[in-house]
Design a protein around this motif. Sequence first.
Motif, PDB file in Angstrom:
ATOM      1  N   PHE A 117      52.360   0.728-105.312  1.00  0.00           N
ATOM      2  CA  PHE A 117      51.796   1.691-106.255  1.00  0.00           C
ATOM      3  C   PHE A 117      51.318   1.029-107.546  1.00  0.00           C
ATOM      4  O   PHE A 117      50.216   1.319-108.035  1.00  0.00           O
ATOM      5  N   GLU A 118      52.128   0.178-108.132  1.00  0.00           N
ATOM      6  CA  GLU A 118      51.726  -0.429-109.402  1.00  0.00           C
ATOM      7  C   GLU A 118      50.473  -1.292-109.234  1.00  0.00           C
ATOM      8  O   GLU A 118      49.640  -1.367-110.144  1.00  0.00           O
ATOM      9  N   THR A 119      50.321  -1.921-108.079  1.00  0.00           N
ATOM     10  CA  THR A 119      49.100  -2.678-107.799  1.00  0.00           C
ATOM     11  C   THR A 119      47.895  -1.755-107.790  1.00  0.00           C
ATOM     12  O   THR A 119      46.841  -2.063-108.370  1.00  0.00           O
ATOM     13  N   ILE A 120      48.047  -0.600-107.133  1.00  0.00           N
ATOM     14  CA  ILE A 120      46.954   0.369-107.053  1.00  0.00           C
ATOM     15  C   ILE A 120      46.641   0.943-108.435  1.00  0.00           C
ATOM     16  O   ILE A 120      45.477   1.076-108.831  1.00  0.00           O
ATOM     17  N   GLU A 121      47.686   1.285-109.182  1.00  0.00           N
ATOM     18  CA  GLU A 121      47.486   1.834-110.516  1.00  0.00           C
ATOM     19  C   GLU A 121      46.764   0.826-111.412  1.00  0.00           C
ATOM     20  O   GLU A 121      45.836   1.185-112.163  1.00  0.00           O
ATOM     21  N   SER A 122      47.162  -0.442-111.333  1.00  0.00           N
ATOM     22  CA  SER A 122      46.510  -1.479-112.129  1.00  0.00           C
ATOM     23  C   SER A 122      45.043  -1.613-111.749  1.00  0.00           C
ATOM     24  O   SER A 122      44.175  -1.796-112.622  1.00  0.00           O
ATOM     25  N   TYR A 123      44.766  -1.494-110.467  1.00  0.00           N
ATOM     26  CA  TYR A 123      43.379  -1.578-109.981  1.00  0.00           C
ATOM     27  C   TYR A 123      42.531  -0.459-110.577  1.00  0.00           C
ATOM     28  O   TYR A 123      41.413  -0.688-111.056  1.00  0.00           O
ATOM     29  N   VAL A 124      43.047   0.765-110.597  1.00  0.00           N
ATOM     30  CA  VAL A 124      42.309   1.888-111.172  1.00  0.00           C
ATOM     31  C   VAL A 124      42.214   1.748-112.691  1.00  0.00           C
ATOM     32  O   VAL A 124      41.183   2.074-113.296  1.00  0.00           O
ATOM     33  N   ARG A 125      43.256   1.241-113.314  1.00  0.00           N
ATOM     34  CA  ARG A 125      43.231   1.047-114.766  1.00  0.00           C
ATOM     35  C   ARG A 125      42.099   0.095-115.161  1.00  0.00           C
ATOM     36  O   ARG A 125      41.454   0.251-116.200  1.00  0.00           O
ATOM     37  N   ARG A 126      41.831  -0.877-114.317  1.00  0.00           N
ATOM     38  CA  ARG A 126      40.820  -1.887-114.631  1.00  0.00           C
ATOM     39  C   ARG A 126      39.415  -1.493-114.150  1.00  0.00           C
ATOM     40  O   ARG A 126      38.493  -2.298-114.240  1.00  0.00           O
ATOM     41  N   GLY A 127      39.279  -0.264-113.639  1.00  0.00           N
ATOM     42  CA  GLY A 127      37.948   0.203-113.286  1.00  0.00           C
ATOM     43  C   GLY A 127      37.708   0.400-111.806  1.00  0.00           C
ATOM     44  O   GLY A 127      36.585   0.749-111.399  1.00  0.00           O
ATOM     45  N   GLY A 128      38.722   0.190-110.948  1.00  0.00           N
ATOM     46  CA  GLY A 128      38.555   0.381-109.512  1.00  0.00           C
ATOM     47  C   GLY A 128      38.549   1.849-109.111  1.00  0.00           C
ATOM     48  O   GLY A 128      39.041   2.721-109.836  1.00  0.00           O
ATOM     49  N   ILE A 129      37.980   2.124-107.945  1.00  0.00           N
ATOM     50  CA  ILE A 129      37.902   3.490-107.407  1.00  0.00           C
ATOM     51  C   ILE A 129      38.771   3.542-106.161  1.00  0.00           C
ATOM     52  O   ILE A 129      38.525   2.814-105.188  1.00  0.00           O
ATOM     53  N   ILE A 130      39.781   4.400-106.165  1.00  0.00           N
ATOM     54  CA  ILE A 130      40.624   4.563-104.985  1.00  0.00           C
ATOM     55  C   ILE A 130      40.264   5.866-104.299  1.00  0.00           C
ATOM     56  O   ILE A 130      39.962   6.881-104.965  1.00  0.00           O
ATOM     57  N   ILE A 131      40.300   5.855-102.957  1.00  0.00           N
ATOM     58  CA  ILE A 131      39.877   6.998-102.158  1.00  0.00           C
ATOM     59  C   ILE A 131      41.035   7.446-101.270  1.00  0.00           C
ATOM     60  O   ILE A 131      41.586   6.648-100.496  1.00  0.00           O
ATOM     61  N   PHE A 132      41.416   8.713-101.383  1.00  0.00           N
ATOM     62  CA  PHE A 132      42.422   9.337-100.529  1.00  0.00           C
ATOM     63  C   PHE A 132      41.726  10.375 -99.649  1.00  0.00           C
ATOM     64  O   PHE A 132      40.981  11.218-100.167  1.00  0.00           O
ATOM     65  N   THR A 133      41.996  10.363 -98.353  1.00  0.00           N
ATOM     66  CA  THR A 133      41.177  11.164 -97.431  1.00  0.00           C
ATOM     67  C   THR A 133      41.913  12.257 -96.676  1.00  0.00           C
ATOM     68  O   THR A 133      41.292  12.968 -95.895  1.00  0.00           O
ATOM     69  N   ARG A 134      43.223  12.433 -96.872  1.00  0.00           N
ATOM     70  CA  ARG A 134      43.910  13.467 -96.086  1.00  0.00           C
ATOM     71  C   ARG A 134      45.143  13.964 -96.828  1.00  0.00           C
ATOM     72  O   ARG A 134      46.078  13.214 -97.075  1.00  0.00           O
TER      73      ARG A 134
END
Length: 641
Positions: free
Chosen positions: A343-360
């Motif tokens: 989770f913290e890896t994903i959160e850091s990615y979004v904090r730095r400008g990344g786009i995360i996609i959840f599909t279900r």
Amino acid sequence: MSTYTTKTMTAFISTFLFFMGAISPADTAEPSPYGICAHVSRSSDHALAAEEFKLMRRAGIRWARTDFDWTSVQKRQGGDWDYSMFDATVDLAEKAGITILPILDYDVPWASPAYQHLDLWLEYVRKTVTRYQDRLRYWEVWNEQDLVGFWKETPNPANYTTLLKATYQEIKKIDPDLQVLLGGVSGIPYEYIEGIYQAGGANYFDAMAVHPYRYPDTPEAHSLKGDLEKLKALMSQYGDPNKPVWITEIGWPTHQVPASLLTDVIRCGLKTVAPERTNWTLAVFDDPGYPVQNNFSQTQLESMLPGKGRIVRMDYKQVGELNPEVHQAFLWPPEEAFAVDLFETIESYVRRGGIIIFTRGVPLYYMAEQKEDGSWTRDGADESYRRRLHIGWQAWWTNPAVPKEIAQLTAPESFASEIDLSGESIPAQRFLTDAAIGPQDRFIPLLQARDGDFTGTAAALYDLNSDLKGAVIVSVLMQDMRGVSEDRQAAMLPRTYLITLQSGVQRVFWYNLRAGEGNPFYNEDHFGIVHKDLKPKPAWRAMRTLSKARPASAVPLDGRWQSGTVFYPGWKCPDGKTAFALWTSSTARTVTISFEGTLIEAYDVFGKTIDIQSQNGHLQVELSATPLYLIGPEEIELQSF
């Protein structure tokens, strides 16, 4: 240093002839653990029964489970009994060396429910069993009677026990040595099975039958081994510890992910975040050891991008390399759970400008964590995780004003020309909100659903400009995305047989042989290990290899056969040789093994020879999600992994 030489010419010729179907393993049907479900006694498959039996035989399968439907032999009350289709089925099976496991089922209109019309039901049982008593020695009583779809009324273990007892007694009158199986129950429903025992059912079946499906997860993810141990403990609790356990259905379907609507939604979301970008890199979390797979096809993934782009698949370790400057978007597997340690890896990615996609479903609804034994736990996640990604949501169980389901979806006017709603019909049952966004964030609906005065958002873009500088794209629709790739099906098959047989299961029936392949998005049409035209899938080849490596009458070796996420069950073959299968339920890894004895042969899940070098009784092998077979070592021990 001694170099492992793969095979002599004799071994080569023998293996070649086996795989060509010219010779068969020296086993008989009775001790074979390898079964499969096939509708060979029904009109849908009967015309192909002879060819299907040949495919079974070539794959090392010796048992075929099929329905002996009451309605197939008696069309109306008081009408004549016609067993011609069953007769032909049994004849063809015998010619191919296949043993039929018939299922006695279901209600007929003039005797429904059957347990309340035992005189008529037992007439059907008596005529059917008597006709085949010298040829078919095992009889399964009903199928998934714990589900209303098969029992036709509210499932009740006491009512089923009434039917079971009468059927058992009738069959034993015909021949006391005939064997009666409990009707295979869906999953392993402990309470329902306990209800049968509490109703006195222990004395009225000779073998327990269960259907412990695990798809799309792996057999290790929620510990199939542990669930079988729990079942045996329940049987022991009721003084029934020695009955054999059969798995009369288990399998993984290869239906397609219904993604046309999703690809439109994701493409619109990405285009809204970065309208000027024409070149994208989409990172896809796709680790064969993770319970849920991203089974979108390459074409579907490419269709999600609003311009040119490339798809990068990442395993568990590689997720740590996510970089918004390199990977503009990141696709999570279609599930409501998340690996808590990522989770913290994903959160850091979004904090730095990344786009995360959840599909279900609702994102981050469950926390998933892998235990030391390789299984995964799933516990409810609190709102803090969603709030940290600024995701808000509601449903009827959180807000009584929210409808339980809305069938009609609409696209907001700004996306109406780009989102096609004419295909898939997926009701909305969860809805996204802007309750967790920051003052500079934007909540942009991509799909909506209306019911009276209520308007809910079924898919949305969270365009973030606060502590998080990236974006989150979410679809909470609950479409069936449980299909797996054909290669994953091929990996699941031997792992399932090896785990269950090592756990003491006597016989396993894969579901099923031939895929109907009608609706490309419907799971029931794609369980088969051969296609509709009988062309083998990779799983059929994996079955053939398994039955060669672990012949009928093989005896499991005692002792430990799992270390964390590495599995290494072993067995003694009828010819006296010892063999092992090795795989990992996590990311591929190199393992060092010490062994005693002689390594005679090694091959992969499809029978391809692997050239492995040994030195002073040690091997170094690359383990993956598909089993590696080692023939010859008498003992093995994991040294490092």
